[in-house]
Design an enzyme around this catalytic site. Structure first.
Site, PDB file in Angstrom:
ATOM      1  N   SER A 157       0.891  -1.262   0.050  1.00  0.00           N
ATOM      2  CA  SER A 157      -0.034  -0.013  -0.080  1.00  0.00           C
ATOM      3  C   SER A 157       0.910   1.339  -0.051  1.00  0.00           C
ATOM      4  CB  SER A 157      -0.866   0.029   1.404  1.00  0.00           C
ATOM      5  OG  SER A 157      -1.780  -1.009   1.267  1.00  0.00           O
ATOM      6  N   HIS A 203      -3.284   0.430  -4.569  1.00  0.00           N
ATOM      7  CA  HIS A 203      -2.700  -0.977  -5.200  1.00  0.00           C
ATOM      8  C   HIS A 203      -2.682  -0.686  -6.705  1.00  0.00           C
ATOM      9  CE1 HIS A 203      -1.421  -3.351  -1.997  1.00  0.00           C
ATOM     10  NE2 HIS A 203      -2.163  -2.893  -1.307  1.00  0.00           N
ATOM     11  N   HIS A 205      -5.626  -9.145  -2.017  1.00  0.00           N
ATOM     12  CA  HIS A 205      -6.159  -9.673  -0.473  1.00  0.00           C
ATOM     13  C   HIS A 205      -6.836 -10.638  -0.227  1.00  0.00           C
ATOM     14  CE1 HIS A 205      -3.858  -5.488  -0.520  1.00  0.00           C
ATOM     15  NE2 HIS A 205      -3.173  -6.133   0.645  1.00  0.00           N
ATOM     16  N   TYR A 210      -9.036 -10.424   1.962  1.00  0.00           N
ATOM     17  CA  TYR A 210     -10.365  -9.617   2.308  1.00  0.00           C
ATOM     18  C   TYR A 210     -11.141  -9.134   1.378  1.00  0.00           C
ATOM     19  CZ  TYR A 210      -7.151  -5.574   2.024  1.00  0.00           C
ATOM     20  OH  TYR A 210      -6.262  -4.498   1.723  1.00  0.00           O
ATOM     21  N   GLU A 211     -10.412  -8.900   0.069  1.00  0.00           N
ATOM     22  CA  GLU A 211     -11.159  -8.805  -1.188  1.00  0.00           C
ATOM     23  C   GLU A 211     -11.942  -9.577  -1.636  1.00  0.00           C
ATOM     24  OE1 GLU A 211      -8.342  -6.486  -3.991  1.00  0.00           O
ATOM     25  OE2 GLU A 211      -6.901  -7.017  -2.524  1.00  0.00           O
ATOM     26  N   ALA A 253       2.553  -2.576   4.231  1.00  0.00           N
ATOM     27  CA  ALA A 253       2.232  -1.529   5.246  1.00  0.00           C
ATOM     28  C   ALA A 253       1.717  -2.286   6.539  1.00  0.00           C
ATOM     29  CB  ALA A 253       1.091  -0.704   4.989  1.00  0.00           C
ATOM     30  N   MET A 305      -2.240  -7.473   6.988  1.00  0.00           N
ATOM     31  CA  MET A 305      -3.179  -8.397   6.483  1.00  0.00           C
ATOM     32  C   MET A 305      -2.571  -9.066   5.189  1.00  0.00           C
ATOM     33  SD  MET A 305      -6.358  -5.612   6.652  1.00  0.00           S
ATOM     34  CE  MET A 305      -6.655  -4.711   8.219  1.00  0.00           C
ATOM     35  N   SER A 306      -1.124  -8.953   4.888  1.00  0.00           N
ATOM     36  CA  SER A 306      -0.729  -9.622   3.833  1.00  0.00           C
ATOM     37  C   SER A 306       0.506 -10.425   4.170  1.00  0.00           C
ATOM     38  CB  SER A 306      -0.441  -8.570   2.482  1.00  0.00           C
ATOM     39  OG  SER A 306       0.601  -7.703   3.334  1.00  0.00           O
ATOM     40  N   ASN A 366       1.310   3.107  10.933  1.00  0.00           N
ATOM     41  CA  ASN A 366       0.613   3.676  12.091  1.00  0.00           C
ATOM     42  C   ASN A 366       0.821   2.759  13.419  1.00  0.00           C
ATOM     43  OD1 ASN A 366      -1.034   1.495  10.291  1.00  0.00           O
ATOM     44  ND2 ASN A 366      -1.716   1.192  12.551  1.00  0.00           N
ATOM     45  N   HIS A 402      -7.419   4.003   6.716  1.00  0.00           N
ATOM     46  CA  HIS A 402      -6.566   3.732   5.303  1.00  0.00           C
ATOM     47  C   HIS A 402      -5.941   4.803   4.733  1.00  0.00           C
ATOM     48  CE1 HIS A 402      -5.317   1.410   1.791  1.00  0.00           C
ATOM     49  NE2 HIS A 402      -5.934   2.445   1.068  1.00  0.00           N
TER      50      HIS A 402
HETATM   51  N1  HPA Z   1      -3.391  -3.434  11.105  1.00  0.00           N
HETATM   52  C1  HPA Z   1      -3.684  -4.087  10.247  1.00  0.00           C
HETATM   53  N2  HPA Z   1      -3.100  -4.019   9.018  1.00  0.00           N
HETATM   54  C2  HPA Z   1      -2.429  -2.822   8.945  1.00  0.00           C
HETATM   55  C3  HPA Z   1      -2.274  -1.912   9.823  1.00  0.00           C
HETATM   56  C4  HPA Z   1      -2.907  -2.204  11.231  1.00  0.00           C
HETATM   57  O1  HPA Z   1      -2.650  -1.592  12.038  1.00  0.00           O
HETATM   58  N3  HPA Z   1      -1.632  -0.995   9.307  1.00  0.00           N
HETATM   59  C5  HPA Z   1      -1.161  -1.274   7.938  1.00  0.00           C
HETATM   60  N4  HPA Z   1      -1.894  -2.371   7.857  1.00  0.00           N
END
Ligand code: HPA
Length: 289
Positions: free
Chosen positions: A31, A62, A84, A86-87, A114, A218-219, A242, A254
């Site tokens: 990302s 993406h 991903h 989740y998509e 990320a 998540m990847s 973050n 996001h």
């Molecule tokens: N959690 C899950 N996936 C993420 C995060 C997060 O805090 N930041 C970027 N991808």
């Protein structure tokens, strides 16, 4: 047509489009981390939509194309954007692009992402090399009959295989050295993968910290598992976009993830341009015997 044949067809298509370029190194950009693909000289750009059977990225940030060309002088295949779970993609669809990289002849992959920072002291925008992972996705991309034809290296393609060095020590050493030369320190950490798409709760983050996680995302984990099944070496690099849920002052979004990625993509691009030719040289020397 079975899955292996679909992968072979996609790889054959790319081989034609790459006109003789034979990358040994593949890179997946997460990302907001696409800048490294701009550093490719005379790159061939192939949108995922043109590649047979290739899944399409639906997430903002993406892009969805392969950029192949010289990165720091080394032939490289860069996937700008990934798909991903989740998509709504199946585990086999999520890892299809990695299979194609393997079939294309790539023997080492750099997987970037990320991630939320769980460990105290991580800075926003910090790059962290993965030393290990924890799979909390609830599934494994290799579920189902084993396909030994995906063993692209000696001893690979097995039903059961070792994951004690999922993330290559020697690639981490090269990455650490390259980062130092770029003027920053590359810490190491353990990446925990969730299926998403909701971010975690603070209680989940406390639990994950107890489990030994440094970062959450998540990847990457399914891609690493499939790469190791094929016998490819893996380097994982997270960008701390973050602080994980409950650790920062503001709710997660996001936009924050994407914006922090934007701020560090140049640094990541510099690291990858310096590092990739060294990985390529290492693999090349081995191919010579
Ligand atoms: N959690 C899950 N996936 C993420 C995060 C997060 O805090 N930041 C970027 N991808």
């Amino acid at each position: 047509m079975d899955y292996f044949d679909q992968v072979a067809e996609a790889a054959a298509f790319l081989t034609t489009r790459l006109r003789g370029l034979a990358p040994r190194v593949g890179i997946v950009l997460g990302s907001g981390l696409g800048a490294a693909s701009d550093a490719v000289a005379d790159g061939v750009r192939v949108p995922y939509s043109e590649i047979p059977y290739f899944p399409q990225s639906t997430v903002e940030g993406h892009t969805g194309r392969i950029v192949a060309g010289a990165l720091g002088g080394a032939p490289t295949a860069i996937m700008q954007g990934r798909v991903h779970f989740y998509e709504g993609y199946t585990p086999r669809e999520v890892t299809f692009p990695l299979r194609v990289l393997g079939a294309l002849g790539v023997r080492a992959v750099v997987l970037t992402n990320a991630a939320g920072g769980i460990e105290q002291g991580l800075q926003l925008g910090q790059l962290v090399a993965l030393s290990d992972h924890i799979n909390m996705m609830g599934w494994n991309p290799l579920t189902g009959p084993n396909e030994p034809r995906f063993g692209f290296a000696p001893g690979a393609g097995l039903r059961f295989f070792d994951m004690t060095e999922a993330y290559s020590k020697r690639l981490r050493a090269l990455a650490s050295e390259a980062a130092r030369e770029e003027g920053f320190e590359l810490k190491e950490g353990v990446y925990l993968a969730t299926p998403g798409p909701s971010f975690e709760t603070p209680a989940e983050i406390r639990a994950f910290r107890t489990l030994g996680a440094t970062l959450v995302g998540m990847s990457t984990v399914p891609e690493t598992i499939v790469a190791r099944h094929m016998g490819l070496e893996v380097l994982g690099i997270s960008c701390v976009t973050n602080l994980a849920a409950g650790l920062g002052a503001t709710p997660l979004s996001h936009e924050e993830v994407f914006e922090t990625g934007r701020k560090v993509e140049a640094r990541l691009a510099g690291l990858l341009a310096r590092l990739t030719p060294r990985i390529d040289a290492l693999l090349g020397a081995e191919a010579q015997g």
